[in-house]
Design an enzyme around this catalytic site. Structure first.
Site, PDB file in Angstrom:
ATOM      1  N   CYS A   1       4.725  45.009 -14.324  1.00 42.72           N
ATOM      2  CA  CYS A   1       5.110  45.941 -15.536  1.00 42.72           C
ATOM      3  C   CYS A   1       3.805  46.577 -15.960  1.00 42.72           C
ATOM      4  O   CYS A   1       2.696  46.107 -16.253  1.00 42.72           O
ATOM      5  CB  CYS A   1       5.761  44.883 -16.535  1.00 42.72           C
ATOM      6  SG  CYS A   1       5.931  46.006 -18.163  1.00 42.72           S
TER       7      CYS A   1
ATOM      8  N   GLU B   1      -4.116   7.879   8.590  1.00 45.03           N
ATOM      9  CA  GLU B   1      -3.375   8.845   8.314  1.00 45.03           C
ATOM     10  C   GLU B   1      -4.306  10.014   8.050  1.00 45.03           C
ATOM     11  O   GLU B   1      -5.146   9.914   7.176  1.00 45.03           O
ATOM     12  CB  GLU B   1      -2.309   8.706   7.209  1.00 45.03           C
ATOM     13  CG  GLU B   1      -1.376   9.542   7.187  1.00 45.03           C
ATOM     14  CD  GLU B   1      -0.095   9.197   8.150  1.00 45.03           C
ATOM     15  OE1 GLU B   1      -0.151   7.965   8.759  1.00 45.03           O
ATOM     16  OE2 GLU B   1       1.115   9.669   7.688  1.00 45.03           O
TER      17      GLU B   1
ATOM     18  N   LYS C   1       2.582   4.809   1.414  1.00 47.81           N
ATOM     19  CA  LYS C   1       2.891   5.572   2.705  1.00 47.81           C
ATOM     20  C   LYS C   1       2.494   6.903   2.879  1.00 47.81           C
ATOM     21  O   LYS C   1       3.318   7.790   2.016  1.00 47.81           O
ATOM     22  CB  LYS C   1       4.412   5.113   3.004  1.00 47.81           C
ATOM     23  CG  LYS C   1       4.834   5.776   4.451  1.00 47.81           C
ATOM     24  CD  LYS C   1       6.197   5.524   4.909  1.00 47.81           C
ATOM     25  CE  LYS C   1       6.380   5.690   6.306  1.00 47.81           C
ATOM     26  NZ  LYS C   1       6.327   7.179   6.639  1.00 47.81           N
TER      27      LYS C   1
ATOM     28  N   GLU D   1       0.832  -1.239   0.166  1.00 44.13           N
ATOM     29  CA  GLU D   1      -0.083  -0.061  -0.097  1.00 44.13           C
ATOM     30  C   GLU D   1       0.904   1.126  -0.048  1.00 44.13           C
ATOM     31  O   GLU D   1       2.267   1.200   0.029  1.00 44.13           O
ATOM     32  CB  GLU D   1      -0.945  -0.083   1.178  1.00 44.13           C
ATOM     33  CG  GLU D   1      -0.509  -0.176   2.453  1.00 44.13           C
ATOM     34  CD  GLU D   1      -1.284  -0.713   3.551  1.00 44.13           C
ATOM     35  OE1 GLU D   1      -1.396  -0.223   4.777  1.00 44.13           O
ATOM     36  OE2 GLU D   1      -2.069  -1.874   3.572  1.00 44.13           O
TER      37      GLU D   1
ATOM     38  N   CYS E   1       4.840  44.894 -24.111  1.00 42.24           N
ATOM     39  CA  CYS E   1       6.126  44.165 -23.338  1.00 42.24           C
ATOM     40  C   CYS E   1       5.749  42.680 -23.905  1.00 42.24           C
ATOM     41  O   CYS E   1       4.899  42.105 -23.763  1.00 42.24           O
ATOM     42  CB  CYS E   1       5.605  44.150 -21.800  1.00 42.24           C
ATOM     43  SG  CYS E   1       6.934  43.069 -20.945  1.00 42.24           S
TER      44      CYS E   1
HETATM   45  S1  IVH Z   1       1.241   0.994   9.446  1.00 44.78           S
HETATM   46  C1  IVH Z   1       2.513  -1.525  13.087  1.00 44.78           C
HETATM   47  N1  IVH Z   1       0.634   1.797   7.144  1.00 44.78           N
HETATM   48  O1  IVH Z   1       4.100   5.791   8.541  1.00 44.78           O
HETATM   49  C2  IVH Z   1       2.672  -0.731  11.820  1.00 44.78           C
HETATM   50  N2  IVH Z   1       1.926   3.331   8.444  1.00 44.78           N
HETATM   51  O2  IVH Z   1       6.264   4.547  11.127  1.00 44.78           O
HETATM   52  C3  IVH Z   1       1.881   0.693  11.789  1.00 44.78           C
HETATM   53  N3  IVH Z   1       2.082   5.489   7.627  1.00 44.78           N
HETATM   54  O3  IVH Z   1       3.504   7.594  11.301  1.00 44.78           O
HETATM   55  C4  IVH Z   1       2.063   1.733  10.692  1.00 44.78           C
HETATM   56  N4  IVH Z   1       1.196   5.158   5.687  1.00 44.78           N
HETATM   57  O4  IVH Z   1       1.185   7.001  10.296  1.00 44.78           O
HETATM   58  C5  IVH Z   1       1.342   1.924   8.099  1.00 44.78           C
HETATM   59  N5  IVH Z   1      -0.047   2.438   4.928  1.00 44.78           N
HETATM   60  C6  IVH Z   1       0.526   2.815   5.950  1.00 44.78           C
HETATM   61  C7  IVH Z   1       1.184   4.022   6.493  1.00 44.78           C
HETATM   62  C8  IVH Z   1       1.670   4.355   7.533  1.00 44.78           C
HETATM   63  C9  IVH Z   1       1.844   6.129   6.394  1.00 44.78           C
HETATM   64  C10 IVH Z   1       2.710   6.222   8.693  1.00 44.78           C
HETATM   65  C11 IVH Z   1       2.298   6.067  10.046  1.00 44.78           C
HETATM   66  C12 IVH Z   1       3.333   6.164  10.979  1.00 44.78           C
HETATM   67  C13 IVH Z   1       4.618   5.835   9.885  1.00 44.78           C
HETATM   68  C14 IVH Z   1       4.897   4.490  10.404  1.00 44.78           C
END
Ligand code: IVH
Length: 703
Positions: free
Chosen positions: A451, A180, A122, A120, A457
């Site tokens: 300008c 998030e 991040k 997925e 111009c």
């Molecule tokens: S899983 C135990 N999945 O990344 C697993 N985290 O260090 C817990 N984050 O600040 C996190 N996208 O907020 C997970 N698809 C995703 C994520 C995600 C962003 C952020 C999360 C945390 C950091 C993880």
């Protein structure tokens, strides 16, 4: 390094990291890019690994930072909110290394089949724990230090995407959803535009935000929920905290992570569609590459992808090391913010004469490309950020948004003392346009210098032609900036109508212009002649007239002559037209020179369909009763159409798309993750359509 040097450097790094962590976590105003923080952090880790005696308990490497801000109630998490290990190697090898680690932990051999992973995005926002009891949202808390976070329920309740009640019968006794909170890039740009306008109007305590993540963090931790409500926050769910009574003994809990996200989606929580179940390292590498290629076109920032062992029983077998699960990893992409040196400030002349300071940078690789220019927006902003030539600055490039200088990194006191002069645009240009030499001026209450040369111009002429030819304006295929430079610099074009009197011979005489491209351009020009009144008005480049206002004017007045003759009072009757816009339209048409250009454009054969009260796309109109003149509101994600595409179809059929639902709304078109607008529609009894319904209506089947 002498013996005392590592100790000295470690102390220095500890102090720097502590200071930066405070700015980042507590003040929501980082002073260095994340990538730089990571570099310092890794340097400290390396020193501590080589010299374990230098590892102090208070070292940032030994604890999770983040704390509870005054004014918020602390929340102890029922299940700690952990972080995931980050693979900083942005190459495919990062994914291969993770898979190898997981296989080793599980004592698998080459003969065993590949492991199944949920891959997925991040998301680059901030982690949130949403607690639902008996299906009702009772609490939202930030991550804090992982053990204790802040109660931000009031602010999170302002996010329309987050359901107050789960769609699930019977609901689990307790379900903590983790995910998030983030801000989309378009929402972020619009927010900063608004902030810039507020500041320009003299608002004191306002600032622009460095990036969407900081804007989101600031909004979530706003003590006043009314302010939080004005920030355009979004949410994606990606995991669980505490769970009780999801079926007897949690027996209804899905066996896989992907199944879990499907279930959360079905409960009405936003879950990103950008995810996949893949097999083994090869599948991970492919996902990383596929998302990497599309990173720029995603509507929000991501800083990497996340891989999770899909089977939850296997996750349990793998367990945790210190505070990180062994079954998940974040695999990064190149950073979207970097530090570099500001070599100089150039000043560019825009279409309306606006003078924009542009940073000339020591080339830096950021967000996947090398950047050497970045916008500084306007003089006030340069001064407010106190950006000076020679400074180390933070550059951000995300998506197709133009690169920006978001701040200055303050160096040592010695460097500080020898900084250049504060930026003064007027002085820099000695009061003259850098392109045509006309005087520059700034109207009362405006932030931008301009300008005064108008279309005499060349810079303004070029920009005006490019705007006129743009995809959303006259849509002249084959007319790009290089060609416009040649046409203007070579004196072939002085006014817009002259575009249409260019002959093949003149074009072919241009450098690097073959017969074929010349013929293509002429065909593009010919094709552009039939248009809509809205597009034509927009193409004229009247100040403050964006696409939507142009369409509103076209729809309201029905034909150009009425607009040309309209008094300011009449213009004010148009939807969303205020005094500034009305004045701008009136003064544009008051200039005889502009009326002449319009006459000449008509003379070269430009035409648009004008109907009473309605302007309909001439060539490909699919207007029908049922849509014409009706007001639509789009909400949620449609299965196949993007929002822009749906809007375009509705408008092409003579309908109008607005942002909020009222009694005047005729239809609400709802997709998945539709929020409060759908509720409002139901409340007001407004007809709700799905995508299929919309398409049927457009085809006249429901008319
Ligand atoms: S899983 C135990 N999945 O990344 C697993 N985290 O260090 C817990 N984050 O600040 C996190 N996208 O907020 C997970 N698809 C995703 C994520 C995600 C962003 C952020 C999360 C945390 C950091 C993880």
């Amino acid at each position: 390094m002498s013996e005392s040097e590592p100790a000295h450097r470690a102390a220095e790094l500890r102090a720097m990291l502590q200071q930066h962590a405070h700015h980042y976590y507590v003040l929501d105003a980082p002073q260095i890019p994340d990538a730089e923080y990571d570099r310092l952090f890794q340097e400290l880790e390396a020193i501590e690994a080589a010299h374990p005696e230098l590892r102090h308990d208070d070292s940032p490497t030994q604890r999770v930072v983040g704390g509870v801000l005054d004014g918020f109630v602390a929340v102890r998490h029922a299940v700690p909110m952990l972080s995931i290990r980050t693979e900083t190697d942005t190459e495919p090898s990062g994914a291969v290394a993770f898979d190898a680690r997981v296989r080793r932990e599980l004592a698998l051999t080459e003969a065993d089949p590949p492991i199944e992973y949920a891959a997925e995005l991040k998301f680059d926002g901030l982690a949130m724990n949403l607690r639902y009891e008996a299906g009702v949202l009772v609490q939202a808390a930030t991550r804090g230090d992982g053990e204790t976070g802040e109660d931000v329920t009031q602010n999170i309740r302002t996010i329309a995407q987050i359901p107050r009640r789960l769609k699930c019968e019977p609901p689990p006794a307790v379900l903590e959803v983790r995910g998030e909170v983030y801000i989309r890039r378009d929402d972020f740009e619009a927010l900063n535009e608004r902030q810039r306008a507020l500041i320009a109007e003299g608002a004191k305590n306002e600032k622009t935000f460095v990036n969407p993540r900081n804007a989101a963090a600031g909004a979530v931790r706003q003590l006043d929920p009314a302010i939080a409500a004005k920030r355009p926050l979004s949410f994606f769910a990606y995991g669980l905290g505490e769970v009780q009574g999801w079926g007897s003994d949690n027996s209804a809990l899905p066996a896989t992570h992907s199944g879990l996200l499907d279930a959360l989606g079905a409960f009405g929580l936003p879950v990103s569609a950008e995810r996949a179940v893949v097999q083994g390292a090869e599948g991970l590498v492919r996902f990383h590459a596929a998302i990497g290629a599309r990173r720029d076109s995603l509507p929000f920032d991501i800083d990497g992808v996340v891989y999770k062992v899909n089977n939850r029983a296997l996750q349990q077998r793998l367990g945790f090391v210190t505070r990180e699960p062994r079954w998940a990893v974040a695999h990064k992409y190149p950073a979207q913010e970097q530090m570099t040196r500001l070599l100089g400030i150039d000043i560019q002349v825009g279409r309306t004469g606006k003078l924009t300071p542009v940073a000339k940078l020591e080339p830096v690789f950021v967000g996947g490309t090398t950047v050497s220019n970045a916008t500084l927006h306007n003089e006030d902003e340069v001064r407010r950020k106190d950006v000076r030539v020679g400074d180390t600055v933070i550059v951000r490039r995300a998506g197709d948004v133009i690169p920006q200088v978001v701040g200055v990194v303050h160096d040592s006191a010695a460097v500080e003392a020898s900084r250049g002069e504060p930026f003064d645009l007027y002085q820099r240009l000695s009061g003259q346009c850098p392109v045509c030499g006309s005087p520059i001026g700034r109207e009362e209450g405006e932030v931008d210098w301009r300008c005064t040369g108008g279309l005499t111009c060349p810079a303004q002429r070029k920009e005006a032609i490019l705007h006129f030819a743009g995809r959303r304006a006259m849509d002249i295929e084959g007319l790009g900036d290089k060609l416009v430079d040649q046409l203007v610099d070579g004196g072939l074009i002085r006014t817009l109508p002259e575009l249409y009197t260019l002959g093949l011979a003149k074009l072919c005489a241009l450098d690097r212009m073959g017969d074929k491209s010349a013929a293509n351009l002429l065909a593009g020009l010919e094709a552009s002649k039939r248009t809509t009144l809205g597009r034509f008005l927009y193409a004229l480049g009247i100040r403050h007239i964006g696409e939507t206002t142009a369409k509103d004017l076209a729809r309201h007045f029905g034909n150009l002559d009425r607009i040309i003759e309209a008094a300011e009072a009449q213009l004010l009757e148009v939807n969303d037209v205020g005094p500034v816009v009305a004045h701008s339209v009136r003064s544009f048409f008051d200039q005889p020179h502009h009326r002449e250009i319009i006459e000449q454009l008509r003379a070269v054969g430009i035409s648009w369909q004008e109907t009473e009260g309605v302007a309909v796309a001439a060539p490909d109109a699919i207007g029908i009763a049922g849509v014409t003149g009706r007001t639509f509101v789009l909400t949620g994600t449609l299965p196949t159409l993007t929002r822009d595409a749906a809007k375009e179809l509705i408008e092409a059929a003579g309908g109008k798309v607005t942002g909020s639902v009222s009694k005047k709304t005729n239809y609400v078109v709802a997709g998945t993750e539709a929020g409060s607008k759908l509720d409002k529609a139901n409340e007001l009894g407004v007809m709700v359509l799905d995508e299929a319904g919309l398409l049927a209506l457009l085809q006249g089947e429901m008319a």
